[in-house]
Design a protein around this motif. Structure first.
Motif, PDB file in Angstrom:
ATOM      1  N   ALA A  60      85.332  24.623  60.400  1.00 49.20           N
ATOM      2  CA  ALA A  60      84.738  23.366  59.931  1.00 49.20           C
ATOM      3  C   ALA A  60      85.841  22.416  59.475  1.00 49.20           C
ATOM      4  O   ALA A  60      85.869  21.247  59.882  1.00 49.20           O
ATOM      5  CB  ALA A  60      83.743  23.625  58.811  1.00 49.20           C
ATOM      6  N   SER A  61      86.776  22.905  58.658  1.00 55.04           N
ATOM      7  CA  SER A  61      87.838  22.016  58.166  1.00 55.04           C
ATOM      8  C   SER A  61      88.740  21.567  59.319  1.00 55.04           C
ATOM      9  O   SER A  61      89.138  20.398  59.388  1.00 55.04           O
ATOM     10  CB  SER A  61      88.639  22.661  57.042  1.00 55.04           C
ATOM     11  OG  SER A  61      89.314  23.801  57.476  1.00 55.04           O
ATOM     12  N   LYS A  62      89.020  22.473  60.241  1.00 52.12           N
ATOM     13  CA  LYS A  62      89.862  22.135  61.398  1.00 52.12           C
ATOM     14  C   LYS A  62      89.250  20.986  62.200  1.00 52.12           C
ATOM     15  O   LYS A  62      89.928  20.014  62.544  1.00 52.12           O
ATOM     16  CB  LYS A  62      90.013  23.380  62.289  1.00 52.12           C
ATOM     17  CG  LYS A  62      90.667  23.125  63.621  1.00 52.12           C
ATOM     18  CD  LYS A  62      90.666  24.391  64.466  1.00 52.12           C
ATOM     19  CE  LYS A  62      91.097  24.135  65.876  1.00 52.12           C
ATOM     20  NZ  LYS A  62      91.039  25.355  66.708  1.00 52.12           N
ATOM     21  N   TYR A  63      87.947  21.076  62.475  1.00 51.74           N
ATOM     22  CA  TYR A  63      87.317  20.059  63.323  1.00 51.74           C
ATOM     23  C   TYR A  63      86.987  18.780  62.566  1.00 51.74           C
ATOM     24  O   TYR A  63      86.992  17.697  63.153  1.00 51.74           O
ATOM     25  CB  TYR A  63      86.101  20.641  64.047  1.00 51.74           C
ATOM     26  CG  TYR A  63      86.542  21.576  65.148  1.00 51.74           C
ATOM     27  CD1 TYR A  63      87.126  21.078  66.307  1.00 51.74           C
ATOM     28  CD2 TYR A  63      86.456  22.954  64.994  1.00 51.74           C
ATOM     29  CE1 TYR A  63      87.590  21.928  67.299  1.00 51.74           C
ATOM     30  CE2 TYR A  63      86.909  23.818  65.985  1.00 51.74           C
ATOM     31  CZ  TYR A  63      87.482  23.292  67.136  1.00 51.74           C
ATOM     32  OH  TYR A  63      87.946  24.132  68.117  1.00 51.74           O
ATOM     33  N   PHE A  64      86.744  18.859  61.245  1.00 51.36           N
ATOM     34  CA  PHE A  64      86.592  17.615  60.483  1.00 51.36           C
ATOM     35  C   PHE A  64      87.904  16.838  60.527  1.00 51.36           C
ATOM     36  O   PHE A  64      87.912  15.620  60.697  1.00 51.36           O
ATOM     37  CB  PHE A  64      86.180  17.882  59.027  1.00 51.36           C
ATOM     38  CG  PHE A  64      84.701  18.052  58.844  1.00 51.36           C
ATOM     39  CD1 PHE A  64      83.797  17.123  59.345  1.00 51.36           C
ATOM     40  CD2 PHE A  64      84.203  19.152  58.164  1.00 51.36           C
ATOM     41  CE1 PHE A  64      82.426  17.274  59.173  1.00 51.36           C
ATOM     42  CE2 PHE A  64      82.839  19.321  57.991  1.00 51.36           C
ATOM     43  CZ  PHE A  64      81.949  18.378  58.490  1.00 51.36           C
ATOM     44  N   GLU A  65      89.019  17.559  60.400  1.00 51.67           N
ATOM     45  CA  GLU A  65      90.317  16.879  60.450  1.00 51.67           C
ATOM     46  C   GLU A  65      90.535  16.221  61.813  1.00 51.67           C
ATOM     47  O   GLU A  65      91.012  15.096  61.901  1.00 51.67           O
ATOM     48  CB  GLU A  65      91.445  17.868  60.131  1.00 51.67           C
ATOM     49  CG  GLU A  65      92.435  17.262  59.210  1.00 51.67           C
ATOM     50  CD  GLU A  65      93.471  18.226  58.665  1.00 51.67           C
ATOM     51  OE1 GLU A  65      94.405  17.683  58.060  1.00 51.67           O
ATOM     52  OE2 GLU A  65      93.366  19.448  58.811  1.00 51.67           O
ATOM     53  N   LYS A  66      90.159  16.910  62.883  1.00 51.46           N
ATOM     54  CA  LYS A  66      90.276  16.332  64.228  1.00 51.46           C
ATOM     55  C   LYS A  66      89.372  15.104  64.366  1.00 51.46           C
ATOM     56  O   LYS A  66      89.757  14.110  64.975  1.00 51.46           O
ATOM     57  CB  LYS A  66      89.909  17.362  65.300  1.00 51.46           C
ATOM     58  CG  LYS A  66      90.962  18.410  65.534  1.00 51.46           C
ATOM     59  CD  LYS A  66      90.492  19.410  66.589  1.00 51.46           C
ATOM     60  CE  LYS A  66      91.524  20.475  66.840  1.00 51.46           C
ATOM     61  NZ  LYS A  66      92.555  20.074  67.784  1.00 51.46           N
ATOM     62  N   GLY A  67      88.171  15.198  63.789  1.00 50.34           N
ATOM     63  CA  GLY A  67      87.239  14.071  63.844  1.00 50.34           C
ATOM     64  C   GLY A  67      87.776  12.852  63.114  1.00 50.34           C
ATOM     65  O   GLY A  67      87.620  11.713  63.569  1.00 50.34           O
TER      66      GLY A  67
END
Length: 199
Positions: A60-67
């Protein structure tokens, strides 16, 4: 060329499949760029939400950062990313990212809520001059919570005359919206008078 709705549907099915078959999780990163031309949906953020619902805080944190990298104005993604970091209890990173996001919101949009949050963040870090600066900016931009926060800071710093000034401004500028807030103002003015010996 595949229709965008069909692409999203296929990707959603793949996401569900990858969670059940973790060896395919790495392929999610390869699939997201196929949606770079989608101006309406931040796919990385939606993937982050999916993992968050599954209680997979790392992904979740990885993809929020990408977003957020894809759309640096996506306030919802920033807020959700900070919430995930809080759940992970990574408070140092929460503080760093919160400061970064709030400073960006202040710089870009003159966001008075971000100014107020920055004041709170700096007060927690005992950077009182910065807290004071951002709470004053928030007040200038009509954020009523900042009046209370600045008054409380001045009480904590034993600057009772300034605290009294801001609590009186709350009354004078009609910033009291609830009976509770009225009680807080009157209580704190009483505390200030007691500390100053004016009772």
């Amino acid at each position: 060329r595949m229709d965008l709705k069909i692409k999203h549907r296929v990707f959603n099915e793949f996401l569900i499949f990858a969670v059940k078959n973790p060896t395919y999780l790495k392929d999610i990163d390869k699939a997201i760029p196929y949606f770079n031309d989608d101006k309406e949906i931040n796919v990385a953020k939606e993937v982050a939400k999916f993992f968050w619902k599954k209680n997979d805080l790392e992904n979740a944190s990885k993809y929020f950062e990408k977003g957020i990298k894809k759309n640096s104005d996506d306030v919802e993604a920033m807020e959700l990313f900070l919430e995930v970091l809080i759940q992970k209890q990574d408070f140092q990173l929460v503080s760093k990212k919160a400061e970064e996001y709030f400073l960006k919101a202040v710089e870009k949009n003159k966001d008075n809520t971000a100014m107020n949050y920055l004041g709170s963040l700096y007060a927690k870090q005992e950077k009182y001059e910065l807290a004071e600066k951002y709470w004053k900016m928030a007040i200038e931009n009509n954020n009523r919570e900042a009046y209370f926060n600045l008054g409380n800071l001045y009480i904590e710093l034993k600057k009772y005359d300034l605290a009294e000034q801001y609590y009186k401004l709350i009354e004078e500028n009609n910033k009291i919206e609830t009976l509770h807030e009225l009680g807080v103002v009157l209580h704190n003015l009483g505390v200030i008078n007691e500390k100053k010996g004016d009772y």
